[in-house]
Design a protein around this motif. Structure first.
Motif, short mmCIF file in Angstrom:
data_model
loop_
_atom_site.label_atom_id
_atom_site.label_comp_id
_atom_site.label_asym_id
_atom_site.label_seq_id
_atom_site.Cartn_x
_atom_site.Cartn_y
_atom_site.Cartn_z
N LEU A 254 0.74 -1.34 -0.05
CA LEU A 254 -0.12 0.12 0.10
C LEU A 254 0.97 1.40 -0.05
O LEU A 254 0.53 2.22 -0.86
CB LEU A 254 -0.82 0.11 0.96
CG LEU A 254 -1.92 1.27 1.33
CD1 LEU A 254 -2.70 1.13 -0.14
CD2 LEU A 254 -2.64 1.11 2.66
N ALA A 255 1.91 1.28 0.93
CA ALA A 255 2.99 2.47 0.97
C ALA A 255 3.53 2.50 -0.56
O ALA A 255 3.73 3.57 -0.86
CB ALA A 255 3.76 2.28 2.26
N VAL A 256 4.05 1.54 -0.95
CA VAL A 256 4.69 1.39 -2.17
C VAL A 256 3.72 2.12 -3.40
O VAL A 256 4.36 2.78 -4.03
CB VAL A 256 5.26 0.05 -2.49
CG1 VAL A 256 5.75 0.06 -4.06
CG2 VAL A 256 6.30 -0.80 -1.63
N GLU B 114 18.43 9.60 -9.48
CA GLU B 114 17.85 10.46 -8.38
C GLU B 114 17.55 10.10 -7.29
O GLU B 114 16.69 8.88 -7.25
CB GLU B 114 16.60 11.18 -9.05
CG GLU B 114 16.12 12.20 -8.34
CD GLU B 114 14.78 12.67 -9.09
OE1 GLU B 114 13.85 13.51 -8.45
OE2 GLU B 114 14.26 12.34 -10.24
N GLN B 115 18.15 10.44 -6.31
CA GLN B 115 17.46 9.88 -4.61
C GLN B 115 16.48 10.91 -4.08
O GLN B 115 16.74 12.03 -4.07
CB GLN B 115 18.87 9.86 -4.00
CG GLN B 115 19.25 8.37 -4.06
CD GLN B 115 20.05 8.09 -2.87
OE1 GLN B 115 20.95 8.84 -2.50
NE2 GLN B 115 19.80 7.09 -1.90
N LEU B 116 15.50 10.24 -3.72
CA LEU B 116 14.50 10.84 -2.78
C LEU B 116 14.15 10.21 -1.52
O LEU B 116 14.59 8.99 -1.25
CB LEU B 116 13.00 11.16 -3.49
CG LEU B 116 13.03 11.47 -5.10
CD1 LEU B 116 11.74 11.20 -5.59
CD2 LEU B 116 13.18 13.02 -4.72
N ASN B 117 13.68 10.77 -0.58
CA ASN B 117 13.14 10.17 0.74
C ASN B 117 11.58 10.35 0.52
O ASN B 117 11.11 11.13 0.14
CB ASN B 117 13.42 10.95 1.94
CG ASN B 117 14.94 10.58 2.26
OD1 ASN B 117 15.34 9.56 2.40
ND2 ASN B 117 15.90 11.93 2.45
N ALA B 118 10.93 9.11 1.29
CA ALA B 118 9.54 8.85 1.22
C ALA B 118 8.99 10.14 2.09
O ALA B 118 7.81 10.62 1.46
CB ALA B 118 9.13 7.55 2.02
N THR B 119 9.66 10.55 2.94
CA THR B 119 8.96 11.72 3.71
C THR B 119 8.86 13.03 2.83
O THR B 119 8.12 13.84 2.86
CB THR B 119 9.74 12.06 4.96
OG1 THR B 119 11.04 11.89 4.75
CG2 THR B 119 9.36 11.09 6.16
N ASP B 120 9.85 13.13 1.85
CA ASP B 120 9.90 14.35 0.72
C ASP B 120 8.62 14.25 0.18
O ASP B 120 8.19 15.14 -0.35
CB ASP B 120 11.11 14.26 -0.26
CG ASP B 120 12.44 14.26 0.53
OD1 ASP B 120 12.43 14.67 1.69
OD2 ASP B 120 13.36 13.92 -0.24
N LEU B 121 8.16 12.82 -0.16
CA LEU B 121 6.98 12.82 -0.99
C LEU B 121 5.67 12.87 0.00
O LEU B 121 4.63 12.72 -0.62
CB LEU B 121 7.12 11.50 -1.68
CG LEU B 121 8.12 11.25 -2.68
CD1 LEU B 121 7.97 10.06 -3.09
CD2 LEU B 121 8.07 12.44 -3.98
N GLY B 122 5.88 13.05 1.24
CA GLY B 122 4.71 13.13 2.09
C GLY B 122 4.06 11.87 2.44
O GLY B 122 2.73 11.78 2.60
N ILE B 123 4.82 10.81 2.06
CA ILE B 123 3.95 9.50 2.33
C ILE B 123 4.61 8.69 3.69
O ILE B 123 5.77 8.57 4.04
CB ILE B 123 4.30 8.46 1.13
CG1 ILE B 123 3.92 9.21 -0.09
CG2 ILE B 123 3.63 7.39 1.33
CD1 ILE B 123 2.27 9.34 -0.54
N ASP B 124 3.63 8.53 4.43
CA ASP B 124 3.69 7.74 5.79
C ASP B 124 3.86 6.15 5.23
O ASP B 124 3.07 5.49 4.76
CB ASP B 124 2.63 7.88 6.64
CG ASP B 124 2.61 7.03 7.85
OD1 ASP B 124 3.96 6.67 7.97
OD2 ASP B 124 1.67 7.01 8.85
N THR B 125 5.08 5.93 5.71
CA THR B 125 5.48 4.30 5.20
C THR B 125 5.50 3.40 6.25
O THR B 125 5.56 2.32 6.39
CB THR B 125 6.83 4.21 4.48
OG1 THR B 125 7.72 4.55 5.57
CG2 THR B 125 6.94 5.12 3.37
N LYS B 126 4.77 3.82 7.53
CA LYS B 126 4.79 3.10 8.60
C LYS B 126 3.87 1.80 8.47
O LYS B 126 2.84 1.96 8.21
CB LYS B 126 4.29 3.87 9.82
CG LYS B 126 4.44 3.03 11.37
CD LYS B 126 4.28 3.88 12.53
CE LYS B 126 2.91 4.50 12.87
NZ LYS B 126 1.77 3.83 12.92
N PRO B 127 4.43 0.41 8.78
CA PRO B 127 3.62 -0.63 8.51
C PRO B 127 2.17 -0.52 9.21
O PRO B 127 2.10 -0.25 10.48
CB PRO B 127 4.33 -1.76 8.86
CG PRO B 127 5.86 -1.45 8.88
CD PRO B 127 5.79 0.13 9.09
#
Ligand SMILES: Cc1cc2nc3c(=O)[nH]c(=O)nc-3n(C[C@H](O)[C@H](O)[C@H](O)COP(=O)(O)OP(=O)(O)OC[C@H]3O[C@@H](n4cnc5c(N)ncnc54)[C@H](O)[C@@H]3O)c2cc1C
Ligand SMILES: Nc1ncnc2c1ncn2[C@@H]1O[C@H](COP(=O)(O)O)[C@@H](O)[C@H]1O
Lengths: 249, 317
Positions: A95-97, A200-213
């Motif tokens: 779901l987070a992916v 290119e390298q990004l962080n999930a937090t830059d995209l505003g996505i919560d990846t907590k299971p």
């Protein structure tokens, strides 16, 4: 046309996976890692479409820890033009992916997203369908043949009853089966060239996505072992055992 | 709240795995409702209403649902989901294709392919091709679950009389068109539910040689399976593939012929009650899961096998 391909780094399919003694997962230290096998088919298909002149650019993306970049480099070595790595540590659920991929799709505007039908570590078989839903795009899962038409794809899908053919509009998401094609190997010069391609390298937090299971993994254990069997010396003995000992025929 | 199971059917009758999924679903929540979406499905709904575990049947009947397109099914399922805590289907290509689309729109992390219900939020599922079992707990409000059908017994099909209610359909998607389905028709038992399965691998060496397997399958009333290598080589069609990326089977008797026993193949058959392996390589990993191993050339062993079966007075069907 632009194609985005999602590739995941997983334990190599030839490795005999072992469960950790403390029940928290499987052993990954010093274990060979590779691209999830059907994701190789996804890249291969994108490259073939580009070679046929129907696509201009292939962007490979992976989501995961630092080393997941290796899978993108491998995709670049077989023909992807550009790579994206979204850094996330630890377990990340489909779901987070799919939410991360949705953000990337909104930024990159690809016409097609190709992915594998199933990751061989979590065996979830979810991410492509979830992405298609979030984008409100049509989906073709378990693809074993893809024909690119003007504004659509004709896709043959492997289903339980046999084969099914659907036509989906572009843009769309396709999840690939292993029988879709024969992935090529990267040549040494292409591996060298891939090192110079942009990643290119990004962080999930830059995209505003919560990846907590959302799913708690309570324990991981070994499956029950089968009792050791015997060797029989002849077909007659086999049939006799099946009839009188196992009583199954 | 109750649980909602999405039935798989062919517009005429329910597909057998729906019955296994119903068993699992009623272990999750006894107040089980079944949603039947399709075209001209009165008979399907009636038979579902007779399943004792089922408390209510919801019928959504429209021509646009004839070919089970996920793009058309999803909006009506998401709408129905308001009233339910669990949305459930079987983990075959029907449910695998459909459920994640529903889960994403409900913002739920789906749990795929469960093999045991531990409680209404905790389940057991295989990971890494069945090399590990994970106990997982869902913390989402609504849970989307797919069931490995072969891990649950089929529900009984008579004795119940649930009410059937009709619900509205939605608009058809303009983004997708069904073209055709090439179903492989056969009089044999279905691979997923057969009591006996005999499978051939790369060792069969040609599609023509599968007639050695067919002859034995006829005799034993068995379904025919295959390894991926046999399907890839074109010996037999894809609907026969057993394994991690094929079908999971749990027959009383599984006979593997000319199959080495790669983990991806074992993932689809190692829960079978009795396993027989016929392979000329005594070191083949298939022997490590076989109850009875025969180290032999299959081209000699299979004709002898048929001959020995012919000598038997009775054969269980
Ligand atoms: C991601 C992924 C998913 C996969 N999913 C699946 C899956 O779902 N199902 C699946 O089956 N595979 C799957 N595979 C493939 C799997 O890894 C193996 O390659 C495949 O199972 C091998 O098939 P096989 O045993 O028929 O062939 P082989 O491994 O080539 O074995 C053939 C066997 O036949 C024996 N043999 C040959 N001639 C004779 C003879 N005359 N008499 C007796 N024995 C003989 C040989 O000794 C050998 O053991 C998957 C692989 C990957 C990477
Ligand atoms: N972390 C990830 N990074 C990139 N692609 C992924 C990731 N997880 C899943 N995918 C893609 O989604 C497919 C299906 O994965 P799954 O739903 O986990 O079985 C894979 O074959 C990949 O193409």
């Amino acid at each position: 046309m632009k194609i985005l391909v999602a590739v995941k780094r997983v334990i190599d399919y030839n490795v005999q996976v072992r469960v950790k003694e403390d029940g928290t997962g499987v052993v990954t230290d010093n274990v060979k890692m590779s691209t999830n096998p059907p994701d190789d088919n996804a890249i291969e298909e994108a490259v073939k479409i580009k070679e046929s002149g129907k696509a201009k650019e292939i962007v490979a993306i992976t989501i995961g820890e630092e080393k997941a970049q290796e899978t993108v480099r491998k995709a670049l070595a077989v023909g992807a033009d550009r790579g994206i790595h979204v850094k996330v540590d630890g377990i990340i659920e489909p779901l987070a992916v799919s939410k991360i991929l949705q953000k990337i799709v909104e930024k990159e505007n690809p016409d097609l997203v190709f992915m594998g039908k199933q990751a061989i570590d979590d065996d979830c078989n979810q991410t492509g369908q979830m992405l298609a839903a979030l984008l409100n795009w049509p989906q073709a899962t378990f693809a074993s043949k893809i024909e690119v038409k003007d504004k659509s794809l004709e896709v043959t899908r492997e289903v339980d009853e046999g084969l099914e053919t659907i036509e989906i509009n572009i843009p769309s998401v396709v999840t690939c089966d292993l029988r879709l094609n024969e992935p090529r190997y990267a040549s040494l010069p292409n591996i060298m060239k891939a090192k110079k391609k942009p990643l290119e390298q990004l962080n999930a937090t830059d995209l505003g996505i919560d990846t907590k299971p959302r799913i708690e993994q309570i324990k991981v254990e070994e499956p029950p072992k089968r009792k050791a069997g015997i060797k029989v010396s002849s077909v007659a003995e086999l049939v006799q055992k099946l009839k009188n000992e196992a009583k199954v025929i | 709240m109750s649980a909602l199971l999405i039935a798989e059917h062919n517009n005429k009758e329910i597909r057998p795995f729906t019955l296994n999924a119903i068993t699992a679903a009623s272990q999750i929540d006894q107040d089980l409702h079944v949603l039947v979406i399709g075209k001209g499905i009165d008979a399907v709904c009636k038979s579902v209403s007779e399943i004792p575990n089922v408390k209510k049947v919801i019928q959504i009947d429209n021509d646009i649902y004839e070919n089970y397109l996920a793009e058309n099914f999803t909006p009506v399922i998401v709408k129905q989901a308001e009233n339910y805590s669990h949305i459930i289907s079987s983990a075959n290509t029907f449910g695998k294709n459909l459920m994640p689309r529903v889960a994403a729109l409900l913002d739920t992390s789906q749990i795929s392919d469960i093999i045991k219900v531990i409680s209404s939020d905790t389940y057991l599922r295989p990971i890494y091709a069945g090399n590990a079992f994970a106990t997982v707990k869902s913390n989402d409000n609504k849970k989307c679950i797919t069931i490995r059908p072969t891990s649950f017994d089929p529900a009984p099909t008579s004795g119940g009389s649930a009410e059937i209610v009709k619900a509205d359909s939605s608009e058809a998607s303009t983004l997708i068109k069904f073209v055709k389905r090439e179903e492989v028709k056969s009089d044999r038992p279905e691979l997923g539910t057969a009591r006996i399965v005999i499978s051939g691998g790369r060792g069969m060496a040609s599609g023509d040689n599968f007639k050695l397997i067919t002859a034995i399958a006829d005799k034993l009333n068995a379904a025919i399976g295959a390894s991926r290598a046999a399907v890839d080589a074109g010996y037999i069609t894809n609907d026969h593939q057993v394994g991690q990326t094929g079908k999971v089977v749990v027959p009383d008797l599984y006979i593997a012929v000319g199959i080495s026993g790669a983990i991806q193949h074992l993932a689809g058959m190692k829960e079978s009650k009795v396993i027989v392996a016929i392979n000329k390589d005594g070191e083949a990993p298939i022997f490590s899961v076989a109850d009875y191993g025969l180290e032999a050339d299959l081209f000699e062993a299979l004709p002898q096998f048929l001959e020995e079966l012919n000598k038997l007075n009775t054969i269980q069907k």
